[in-house]
Structures are given as C-alpha cells and as structure tokens.
Design a protein around this motif. Structure first.
Motif, PDB file in Angstrom:
ATOM      1  N   ARG A 162      18.183 -14.249 -35.320  1.00 58.58           N
ATOM      2  CA  ARG A 162      18.079 -12.850 -34.855  1.00 58.58           C
ATOM      3  C   ARG A 162      17.719 -12.614 -33.223  1.00 58.58           C
ATOM      4  O   ARG A 162      16.943 -11.886 -33.041  1.00 58.58           O
TER       5      ARG A 162
ATOM      6  N   HIS B 276      13.119 -24.057 -35.463  1.00 60.46           N
ATOM      7  CA  HIS B 276      13.378 -22.688 -35.282  1.00 60.46           C
ATOM      8  C   HIS B 276      13.817 -22.393 -33.788  1.00 60.46           C
ATOM      9  O   HIS B 276      13.350 -23.292 -32.889  1.00 60.46           O
TER      10      HIS B 276
ATOM     11  N   ARG C 233      22.639 -17.087 -36.510  1.00 60.63           N
ATOM     12  CA  ARG C 233      22.468 -15.633 -37.027  1.00 60.63           C
ATOM     13  C   ARG C 233      21.246 -15.465 -37.602  1.00 60.63           C
ATOM     14  O   ARG C 233      20.860 -14.290 -37.453  1.00 60.63           O
ATOM     15  N   GLU C 234      20.712 -16.348 -38.350  1.00 59.66           N
ATOM     16  CA  GLU C 234      19.305 -16.206 -38.850  1.00 59.66           C
ATOM     17  C   GLU C 234      18.238 -16.069 -37.882  1.00 59.66           C
ATOM     18  O   GLU C 234      17.188 -15.548 -38.184  1.00 59.66           O
TER      19      GLU C 234
ATOM     20  N   SER D 209      25.694 -24.228 -35.613  1.00 56.82           N
ATOM     21  CA  SER D 209      25.762 -23.545 -36.791  1.00 56.82           C
ATOM     22  C   SER D 209      25.843 -22.261 -36.918  1.00 56.82           C
ATOM     23  O   SER D 209      24.549 -21.662 -36.261  1.00 56.82           O
ATOM     24  N   ALA D 210      26.554 -21.570 -37.285  1.00 57.09           N
ATOM     25  CA  ALA D 210      26.545 -20.093 -37.371  1.00 57.09           C
ATOM     26  C   ALA D 210      25.390 -19.461 -38.020  1.00 57.09           C
ATOM     27  O   ALA D 210      24.935 -18.427 -37.822  1.00 57.09           O
ATOM     28  N   THR D 211      25.024 -20.089 -39.077  1.00 59.61           N
ATOM     29  CA  THR D 211      23.958 -19.511 -40.033  1.00 59.61           C
ATOM     30  C   THR D 211      22.659 -19.801 -39.420  1.00 59.61           C
ATOM     31  O   THR D 211      21.943 -18.696 -39.421  1.00 59.61           O
ATOM     32  N   ALA D 212      22.313 -20.830 -38.550  1.00 64.29           N
ATOM     33  CA  ALA D 212      21.160 -20.936 -38.016  1.00 64.29           C
ATOM     34  C   ALA D 212      21.056 -19.946 -36.843  1.00 64.29           C
ATOM     35  O   ALA D 212      19.793 -19.245 -36.541  1.00 64.29           O
TER      36      ALA D 212
ATOM     37  N   HIS E 293      23.744 -14.841 -29.618  1.00 62.65           N
ATOM     38  CA  HIS E 293      24.978 -14.285 -30.435  1.00 62.65           C
ATOM     39  C   HIS E 293      25.910 -13.600 -29.313  1.00 62.65           C
ATOM     40  O   HIS E 293      27.159 -13.541 -29.858  1.00 62.65           O
TER      41      HIS E 293
END
Length: 194
Positions: A30, A95, A27-28, A22-25, A35
């Motif tokens: 950090r 997480h 990216r979030e 998941s690009a969102t997970a 990345h």
C-alpha cells in the motif's frame, strides 16, 4: 569523503529483489510510489539496522543486528524502504514502508558524505525513545553485522527526533549517549521502593 557502505548479505538482497518483482508483495505494501510506472524500483544503499536494547548505568551500550534496510529508489530519489530480517532459515524480506525516515535517511547520508573523515553508515534504533539515528562507524573494516558504538563514532538523529534532540545534527557517541541514558533511565517517585 565517500561513505563505505558494507555489502548486505546476498540472501537479504535477493529477498528484496524477489519482493519488488512480486505483484502481491508490492500491492500489499500500500505504498503509492511502488505502484506507479515511473521506471524500475531498485534497492540501493543497504544499511545494517542495529537496535540499542539497553544502556547500562556505566554508559555501555548493548546492540544487536536486527536486519538490513534498503532504500528503494525510483528515478532520482528514494520513494520507500525495504527491510529484511534474519530467521533460523536465513535472511528474508520483512516489509516495505514509506514515511519520514526514508527521506530523512537519504538527507543524513548526503550530509555524511560531506564530512572530512570516512565512515561506515549504519542505522541505530532506540526503541525506548522512538528514535532512529544514522550511525557513522569509524572502523571501516567491520562487516556491518557486529560491534557497538565507539565513543568517537557519530550519531545523526533522523527526523522526527524526540523533543529536545535536534534532527540532522551529528553528535559524537560520547556526547549523545549520556543524554540518551538520562532519557531512558526510569525516574523513581518519592516513596517508591529503591
């Protein structure tokens, strides 16, 4: 001796794989290492995370399974970790994180592989001391989800360890538990009620 890593529940692994995809997970999270495009990030070495909620005055420990932690490997080393937790609906991704415990866990696992006796690796968190240890459990038949530290099990404090407790030095539970018990026992002040 090789370590006997217990298999993680399949839904826990699936939740981590879904989060990695998941690009969102990502990216979030950090976490720069997740990345970068240095090859695929793969979850490895699932370790059950147990929490030591309390130590009784008799020295008996009460632990509970809090989740499963996966080392996220990219290339030759772990760059992050992913943690899952159990909900009423089953295992879910919690997480991603980075920091000193990722490298320290990897170092402690390599160190444990050189021991003459086989162990089942787990993580034991002691929130009252802000301490995390690699718990080397001697009963290889356990599924990783239950149990409590046996006197002959080993605890390897991970860095950063609390002052006065050296990191990466294996201790028998029977030797380290009294020290930890003393550390988490509240000190009574003179004149305070008993």
């Amino acid at each position: 001796m090789p370590l006997h890593v217990p298999p993680a529940p399949a839904p826990a692994l699936r939740s981590v794989l879904t989060a990695l995809g998941s690009a969102t997970a990502v990216r979030e999270a950090r976490i720069p290492a997740l990345h970068s495009a240095q090859g695929p990030a793969t979850p490895e070495l699932p370790l059950p995370v147990h929490v030591l909620d309390r130590i009784t005055p008799e020295g008996v420990s009460a632990t509970r399974l809090a989740g499963w932690r996966f080392q996220i490997r990219r290339g030759e080393s772990a760059v992050a970790a992913a943690e899952t937790r159990l909900t009423p609906d089953g295992w879910v991704f919690s997480h991603f994180f980075e920091g000193p415990y990722v490298a320290s866990t990897e170092r402690a696992l390599r160190q444990a592989e050189s021991l003459p006796q086989p162990y089942q690796p787990r993580l034991l968190s002691l929130p009252g001391l802000y301490m995390l240890t690699l718990w080397l459990h001697g009963d290889l038949t356990d599924d990783g989800a239950g149990g409590h530290p046996a006197a002959t099990d080993l605890l390897v404090p991970l860095a950063p360890a609390p002052p006065g407790i050296p990191a990466h030095v294996p201790h028998r539970v029977s030797d380290l538990l009294p020290v930890l018990t003393h550390r988490v026992t509240p000190v009574r002040l003179m004149g305070s009620p008993a």
